[in-house]
Design a protein around this motif. Structure first.
Motif, PDB file in Angstrom:
ATOM      1  N   ASP A  13       1.956  -0.712  -9.922  1.00  0.00           N
ATOM      2  CA  ASP A  13       3.327  -1.046  -9.533  1.00  0.00           C
ATOM      3  C   ASP A  13       3.468  -1.053  -8.003  1.00  0.00           C
ATOM      4  O   ASP A  13       4.168  -1.907  -7.432  1.00  0.00           O
ATOM      5  CB  ASP A  13       4.322  -0.051 -10.139  1.00  0.00           C
ATOM      6  CG  ASP A  13       4.458  -0.221 -11.644  1.00  0.00           C
ATOM      7  OD1 ASP A  13       4.132  -1.325 -12.136  1.00  0.00           O
ATOM      8  OD2 ASP A  13       4.905   0.734 -12.299  1.00  0.00           O
ATOM      9  N   LYS A  14       2.803  -0.108  -7.358  1.00  0.00           N
ATOM     10  CA  LYS A  14       2.839  -0.070  -5.898  1.00  0.00           C
ATOM     11  C   LYS A  14       2.205  -1.338  -5.316  1.00  0.00           C
ATOM     12  O   LYS A  14       2.724  -1.922  -4.374  1.00  0.00           O
ATOM     13  CB  LYS A  14       2.108   1.171  -5.377  1.00  0.00           C
ATOM     14  CG  LYS A  14       2.826   2.469  -5.626  1.00  0.00           C
ATOM     15  CD  LYS A  14       2.033   3.654  -5.093  1.00  0.00           C
ATOM     16  CE  LYS A  14       2.736   4.960  -5.421  1.00  0.00           C
ATOM     17  NZ  LYS A  14       1.980   6.122  -4.922  1.00  0.00           N
ATOM     18  N   LEU A  15       1.089  -1.749  -5.878  1.00  0.00           N
ATOM     19  CA  LEU A  15       0.413  -2.957  -5.420  1.00  0.00           C
ATOM     20  C   LEU A  15       1.295  -4.185  -5.636  1.00  0.00           C
ATOM     21  O   LEU A  15       1.403  -5.047  -4.748  1.00  0.00           O
ATOM     22  CB  LEU A  15      -0.926  -3.128  -6.143  1.00  0.00           C
ATOM     23  CG  LEU A  15      -1.778  -4.309  -5.706  1.00  0.00           C
ATOM     24  CD1 LEU A  15      -2.135  -4.234  -4.230  1.00  0.00           C
ATOM     25  CD2 LEU A  15      -3.034  -4.394  -6.557  1.00  0.00           C
ATOM     26  N   ASP A  16       1.953  -4.255  -6.803  1.00  0.00           N
ATOM     27  CA  ASP A  16       2.857  -5.375  -7.077  1.00  0.00           C
ATOM     28  C   ASP A  16       4.016  -5.409  -6.068  1.00  0.00           C
ATOM     29  O   ASP A  16       4.389  -6.477  -5.575  1.00  0.00           O
ATOM     30  CB  ASP A  16       3.410  -5.285  -8.506  1.00  0.00           C
ATOM     31  CG  ASP A  16       2.363  -5.595  -9.564  1.00  0.00           C
ATOM     32  OD1 ASP A  16       1.329  -6.206  -9.196  1.00  0.00           O
ATOM     33  OD2 ASP A  16       2.589  -5.243 -10.734  1.00  0.00           O
ATOM     34  N   LEU A  17       4.566  -4.233  -5.776  1.00  0.00           N
ATOM     35  CA  LEU A  17       5.659  -4.144  -4.807  1.00  0.00           C
ATOM     36  C   LEU A  17       5.185  -4.590  -3.419  1.00  0.00           C
ATOM     37  O   LEU A  17       5.871  -5.340  -2.717  1.00  0.00           O
ATOM     38  CB  LEU A  17       6.198  -2.710  -4.775  1.00  0.00           C
ATOM     39  CG  LEU A  17       7.394  -2.463  -3.873  1.00  0.00           C
ATOM     40  CD1 LEU A  17       8.595  -3.265  -4.350  1.00  0.00           C
ATOM     41  CD2 LEU A  17       7.728  -0.977  -3.855  1.00  0.00           C
ATOM     42  N   LEU A  18       4.003  -4.139  -3.036  1.00  0.00           N
ATOM     43  CA  LEU A  18       3.436  -4.506  -1.748  1.00  0.00           C
ATOM     44  C   LEU A  18       3.182  -6.013  -1.676  1.00  0.00           C
ATOM     45  O   LEU A  18       3.504  -6.663  -0.680  1.00  0.00           O
ATOM     46  CB  LEU A  18       2.143  -3.721  -1.515  1.00  0.00           C
ATOM     47  CG  LEU A  18       1.442  -3.957  -0.186  1.00  0.00           C
ATOM     48  CD1 LEU A  18       2.337  -3.577   0.977  1.00  0.00           C
ATOM     49  CD2 LEU A  18       0.133  -3.195  -0.132  1.00  0.00           C
ATOM     50  N   ALA A  20       4.690  -8.349  -3.353  1.00  0.00           N
ATOM     51  CA  ALA A  20       5.985  -9.029  -3.321  1.00  0.00           C
ATOM     52  C   ALA A  20       6.553  -9.025  -1.901  1.00  0.00           C
ATOM     53  O   ALA A  20       7.107 -10.034  -1.435  1.00  0.00           O
ATOM     54  CB  ALA A  20       6.955  -8.367  -4.300  1.00  0.00           C
ATOM     55  N   GLU A  21       6.414  -7.902  -1.206  1.00  0.00           N
ATOM     56  CA  GLU A  21       6.892  -7.811   0.174  1.00  0.00           C
ATOM     57  C   GLU A  21       6.091  -8.737   1.092  1.00  0.00           C
ATOM     58  O   GLU A  21       6.657  -9.413   1.953  1.00  0.00           O
ATOM     59  CB  GLU A  21       6.810  -6.364   0.685  1.00  0.00           C
ATOM     60  CG  GLU A  21       7.864  -5.447   0.109  1.00  0.00           C
ATOM     61  CD  GLU A  21       9.273  -5.883   0.468  1.00  0.00           C
ATOM     62  OE1 GLU A  21       9.521  -6.280   1.633  1.00  0.00           O
ATOM     63  OE2 GLU A  21      10.136  -5.835  -0.419  1.00  0.00           O
ATOM     64  N   VAL A  22       4.778  -8.776   0.915  1.00  0.00           N
ATOM     65  CA  VAL A  22       3.937  -9.671   1.717  1.00  0.00           C
ATOM     66  C   VAL A  22       4.335 -11.124   1.461  1.00  0.00           C
ATOM     67  O   VAL A  22       4.437 -11.939   2.388  1.00  0.00           O
ATOM     68  CB  VAL A  22       2.434  -9.431   1.430  1.00  0.00           C
ATOM     69  CG1 VAL A  22       1.578 -10.529   2.038  1.00  0.00           C
ATOM     70  CG2 VAL A  22       2.009  -8.063   1.948  1.00  0.00           C
ATOM     71  N   SER A  23       4.575 -11.456   0.209  1.00  0.00           N
ATOM     72  CA  SER A  23       4.998 -12.816  -0.142  1.00  0.00           C
ATOM     73  C   SER A  23       6.336 -13.155   0.506  1.00  0.00           C
ATOM     74  O   SER A  23       6.534 -14.268   1.013  1.00  0.00           O
ATOM     75  CB  SER A  23       5.087 -12.952  -1.666  1.00  0.00           C
ATOM     76  OG  SER A  23       5.559 -14.228  -2.012  1.00  0.00           O
ATOM     77  N   SER A  24       7.243 -12.202   0.499  1.00  0.00           N
ATOM     78  CA  SER A  24       8.543 -12.398   1.126  1.00  0.00           C
ATOM     79  C   SER A  24       8.390 -12.628   2.634  1.00  0.00           C
ATOM     80  O   SER A  24       9.036 -13.497   3.216  1.00  0.00           O
ATOM     81  CB  SER A  24       9.434 -11.189   0.847  1.00  0.00           C
ATOM     82  OG  SER A  24      10.629 -11.280   1.564  1.00  0.00           O
TER      83      SER A  24
END
Length: 111
Positions: A13-18, A20-24
């Motif tokens: 989940d942490k990796l997914d959140l990270l 998503a932020e990089v993509s943003s």
């Protein structure tokens, strides 16, 4: 102290959140890059406007030089005209004196 919002998340989940932020952030950078490119394109579009403005300025400068030349010529013509006027007035005075002298001769009988 600040609360760690990722403390209770799994590593996935942490990796997914990270990610998503990089993509943003990437999306924001693309938008910023597009905006900069659009602004640069607009700045290049002003070149024809400046070229036209400079051409018009040069045309006005040429017109002003022609007007100055014509004014100098007119000034010279006015000076000649003024000088001739003064001469005409002087000659008119001489003619008036001559006419008066002739009139006086005609009024007096010969002796």
């Amino acid at each position: 102290m600040s609360e760690d919002t990722t403390r209770n998340l799994s590593p996935d989940d942490k990796l997914d959140l990270l990610l998503a932020e990089v993509s943003s952030i990437r999306t924001e950078l693309r938008n910023l890059s597009d905006s900069v490119a659009a602004l640069e394109a607009k700045s290049y579009d002003t070149r024809p406007i400046w070229e036209r403005a400079l051409a018009e300025i040069l045309e006005v400068r040429t017109d002003v030089q022609e007007i100055k030349k014509e004014m100098r010529q007119s000034r010279r013509q006015m000076e000649v005209l003024s000088s001739n006027y003064v001469k005409v007035i002087a000659n008119l005075g001489d003619l008036e004196d001559s006419v008066s002298a002739l009139e006086n001769k005609l009024e007096r009988p010969p002796a």
